[in-house]
Enzyme design. Sequence first.
Site, PDB file in Angstrom:
ATOM      1  CB  ALA A   1      -0.911   0.003   1.230  1.00 32.16           C
TER       2      ALA A   1
ATOM      3  CB  ALA B   1      -1.164   6.255   2.116  1.00 31.40           C
ATOM      4  CB  SER B   2      -0.974  11.246   1.000  1.00 27.09           C
ATOM      5  OG  SER B   2      -1.642  11.096   2.243  1.00 27.09           O
ATOM      6  CB  ILE B   3       1.415  10.087   5.460  1.00 26.08           C
ATOM      7  CG1 ILE B   3       0.363  11.193   5.448  1.00 26.08           C
ATOM      8  CG2 ILE B   3       2.408  10.302   6.590  1.00 26.08           C
ATOM      9  CD1 ILE B   3       0.921  12.584   5.340  1.00 26.08           C
ATOM     10  CB  ALA B   4       3.629   6.090   5.534  1.00 31.28           C
ATOM     11  CD  GLN B   5       6.613   2.863  -0.278  1.00 26.34           C
ATOM     12  OE1 GLN B   5       6.122   3.553  -1.167  1.00 26.34           O
ATOM     13  NE2 GLN B   5       7.693   2.118  -0.486  1.00 26.34           N
ATOM     14  CB  VAL B   6       2.179  -0.739   4.345  1.00 25.93           C
ATOM     15  CG1 VAL B   6       2.253  -1.991   5.220  1.00 25.93           C
ATOM     16  CG2 VAL B   6       1.538   0.419   5.113  1.00 25.93           C
TER      17      VAL B   6
ATOM     18  CE  LYS C   1       1.016   4.609   8.016  1.00 27.80           C
ATOM     19  NZ  LYS C   1      -0.265   4.869   8.746  1.00 27.80           N
TER      20      LYS C   1
ATOM     21  CG  ASP D   1      -8.965   6.996   7.991  1.00 26.47           C
ATOM     22  OD1 ASP D   1      -9.904   7.263   7.219  1.00 26.47           O
ATOM     23  OD2 ASP D   1      -7.788   6.877   7.596  1.00 26.47           O
TER      24      ASP D   1
END
Length: 515
Positions: free
Chosen positions: A133, A135-140, A154, A289
């Site tokens: 994944a 995302a705008s802040i981080a990835q996993v 993360k 969320d």
Amino acid sequence: MFLPIIHLTRLVGIARTLARHDALWPLEMVSRRAAPLRACVWCLRILFRRRRPGRPGERLAVALADLGPSFVKLGQALSVRADLVGDEVARDLEQLQDGLDPFPTDKAVETIEATLAMPLAEAFAEFDRNPVAAASIAQVHFATTADGREVAVKVLRPGIEDRLERDIGLFRFLARLAERAHPPVRRLRPVAVVDTFEEWIRVELDLRLEGAAAAELKEYCEGDEGFHVVDVDWERTGQRVLTTERIRGHNIDDVEALRAAGHDIEDILARSARIFFLQVFRDGYFHADMHPGNMFIDAEGRLCPVDFGIMGRVTRRQRLFMADTLVGFLGRDYRRVADAHFEIGYVPPTQSRELFTQALRAIGEPVLDKSLNEISVGRLLEQMFRTTERFDMPTQPDLLLLQKTMLVAEGVGRKLNPDVNMWLLARPLIEEWMIANRGPEARIVETVRDTMESLERLPRTLRKAEETLDRLAKAGMNPDGSLREPGGMRENVRFWGPVVVLAVLGAMTIGLFNN
């Protein structure tokens, strides 16, 4: 001096992006009261606008995604504020996901090794270089520890802190400018929107705080059957890296896969309603969320949330208010809903209680006349919050976040079973909680608690008062500033101190028995 110029220069670039996506309408709305700004917007339309299909909210969502992580997060924050952008736009922004292209895995490895102060091979026996994944802040990334535990890792995006810091400064500049240029906007509290947005971002930029949020939620929900919060691997967690237990399962809205795996959909829906109730009303701390991508059903049928970057808190007073509001609306007791608003102070006492009750009826009747499975409590609250301008009610950002979470929960519930209303499933729990927290016994307990807290503060308060009077006495002054004979003040303190203590204790005792 140069900061406003920098902000204005950036605004030109942002406006060009909005124009390319045919999403200039927010600027058009703002420019109605300022001729120079109207002229600028007109020029942008002529020079850069491209006709795009879709609703205004859909075009705005695409433009925000193109502008980058900060604007994706801003769009998510605005999706809570239907009072600012309107119902339709808020619904379109709800679909704004922060999935972006992944950043290079080598950068992720560098961040992991620097944050954990150890080589990757020492931290993890296996590490999947393909992110699952982004995302705008981080990835996993998925990984496996030396002792065989499967984990999710993360990692923050490189340089994300500086970029978000710069953009938050721009958002705050615009919010303050809007409040100064058009004072009626202050009631909508645009600066508070930015503050809420910044609060979310601060947590998401320190993954230790997200880990702490997961641990706190786990502590609250430890004994709740059928609900599992991931364990945090603190040894492999730091400011820019969060390692948690890996969850294997299906997304909560993947009904076909859940049925194929043998899960009871009705049971999942009932537990979802119960867990949401417990988080909000029992604990006052909830996952804010909770979209389907953040909630899984594991092989044991447990609800397993992930991503704890946005959490919500509600005070006990707010919980009582929400319970009164929900039970009042579902029972069509609009006077009860109105009383709840006046008691907590959300509606100024100068407003008419009768007119406010009438307005609530006008909101509730069209919704409540529908069949039970079609009633949307989230939309009901959304309409209620939109009455704020008429009755001079300041916006409550905390409750808007809760309302947004309720809408998401409703959407998941309807996907699981469109014929069942999850709030009707939770209503008995809410009423039971109300009896326990509104009844005579609860009031006695609350009074005793308040009295004990006051008693705990009393010695410290008296000590500070005596110190203040002592200083005045040494200066040869009375509390009103007049001169007095030295030494008299100290004698008064010794005489009146015990009298004040006895008077306060007497008043507390009388108040306790009156309750």
